[in-house]
Motif scaffolding. Structure first.
Motif: not given
Length: 304
Positions: A29-30, A33-34, A37, A43, A45-47, A49-50
Motif C-alpha cells: 500500500y505504501e 501511494v508513491k 504521487k 496526496v 495524507d499518506d496514511e 490514502c493507504e
C-alpha cells in the motif's frame, strides 16, 4: 549454423512458443501511494490514502485517473487525490440509484411480457417457435430455458412444477428466472406485430426504440451488478430517441439515464424520488465531477 542455434530457431518457430513477458510484482500500500504521487497527483495524507487503498483495489481505482491523463500518458498537474476519491464515491452512489431503477423496470417488464404472451399464446405458447420472427433461434432459446431451470433446480417453484406438472413451466413462472438479457431476447424475437403492440401500449413508443432501450439497460445493468465503473465510461449501445426528443445520443452515461426515464413505469415516482436523488447527488459532488465526463448537457435537468 551450429546445433544450438538450430534448436533455438526451431523452438521459436514452434506454434506453442510465446515470448516471455516480465510480470509486474505486487506493490505494498505504501508503494501504491508513491506510484500515485509519481503520476503527479497531490496526496495530502499518506496514511489516509493507504487506508482508502485497502478498501479500493489500486487496479480498479486507477481507471478513475483516466479523465486526467494527457495524450502522451502523463497526467494533469495539481489534481488532488481527494478528488479521485470523491469521483469514486459518486460513481458508486449513482450506480446504486441506477440499479434500483433498473430493478423496478425489470420487474414491470417481466409482469407485462408474461401477461401479454400468456393471453396471446397461452401458458406454454412461448415454447412454440411459430410465435417468433425469422431471426429466432429456437434451439438456442430452449438451451437458455434449460439453463434457467437448472440454475434454479433447488427452489421450491422448480421442484413443484417438476413433480406436479412434469417439468412444464407456464410463462408467468419461467419468466421469473429470466435475466434482463433474456427479457430483451424474448421481446426482440417476437413477431413484429407483437413488438409494435407491446411498445405502443406499455411505453407509447416504437418497437425500434424499445429494442434499443432494452439492449442499453441490459448492458447498464450488467455493469451496475458487477460494481463496474460507469463514470467516464463508453457504453457499447446507443439508444434510439423518440421523435419528440431532440438529443444527439452519445455513449456516455446521460444517454443511458434517458432510457431509464423512458422505461420507468411510474412517472410520478421518477420525478418525485429518482430525480430528487439524482439532483442531490449532482449537487453534492458538483465541485469534483465533470458533467462532460458523463455526457450530461447543460440543460440535462430539463430533459430528464
Amino acid at each position: 549454423m551450429d546445433n544450438s542455434s538450430k534448436v533455438e530457431m526451431d523452438y521459436k518457430q514452434d506454434s506453442h512458443y510465446e515470448e516471455t513477458v516480465m510480470m509486474k510484482s505486487p506493490k505494498t500500500y505504501e508503494e501504491q501511494v508513491k506510484i500515485i504521487k509519481r503520476k503527479g497527483f497531490i496526496v495530502d495524507d499518506d496514511e489516509a490514502c493507504e487506508s482508502f487503498l485497502k478498501q479500493a483495489n489500486y487496479y480498479r481505482l486507477s481507471a478513475y485517473f483516466l479523465p486526467f491523463r494527457n495524450a502522451d500518458g502523463t497526467y494533469f498537474e495539481n489534481i488532488n487525490f481527494n478528488r479521485i476519491k470523491r469521483i469514486y464515491e459518486f460513481d458508486g452512489r449513482i450506480r446504486n440509484l441506477i440499479f434500483e431503477c433498473i430493478e423496478t423496470i425489470e420487474l414491470y417488464l417481466r409482469t407485462q411480457l408474461s401477461y401479454y404472451c400468456g393471453h396471446a399464446y397461452g401458458a406454454l405458447g412461448y415454447l412454440n417457435p411459430d410465435i417468433y420472427n425469422e431471426r429466432h433461434n429456437d434451439d438456442k432459446f430452449k438451451r437458455l430455458l434449460d439453463i434457467c431451470i437448472e440454475e434454479n433446480k433447488m427452489t421450491l417453484v422448480v421442484q413443484h412444477h417438476k413433480k406436479k406438472y412434469s417439468g412444464q413451466f407456464p410463462i408467468w413462472v419461467i419468466i421469473e428466472f429470466f435475466s434482463m438479457g433474456m427479457l430483451s431476447y424474448l421481446y426482440a424475437d417476437l413477431k413484429s406485430v407483437d413488438q409494435k403492440k407491446i411498445a405502443r401500449e406499455l411505453y407509447h413508443t416504437s418497437s425500434v426504440c424499445l429494442k434499443s432501450w432494452l439492449r442499453c439497460i441490459t448492458d447498464l445493468r450488467n455493469r451496475c451488478a458487477h460494481y463496474s465503473r460507469i463514470y467516464y465510461w463508453s457504453f457499447p449501445a446507443l439508444p434510439r430517441m423518440p421523435k419528440n426528443v431532440s438529443f444527439n445520443t452519445n455513449r456516455k452515461l446521460f444517454s443511458q439515464i434517458l432510457t431509464l426515464k423512458f422505461l420507468y413505469p411510474d412517472k410520478n415516482e421518477w420525478e418525485s424520488r429518482i430525480m430528487t436523488e439524482l439532483r442531490a447527488l449532482i449537487e453534492e459532488y458538483g465541485d469534483d465531477i465533470s458533467l462532460s465526463h458523463i455526457g450530461f448537457p447543460e440543460n440535462w435537468d430539463e430533459m430528464i
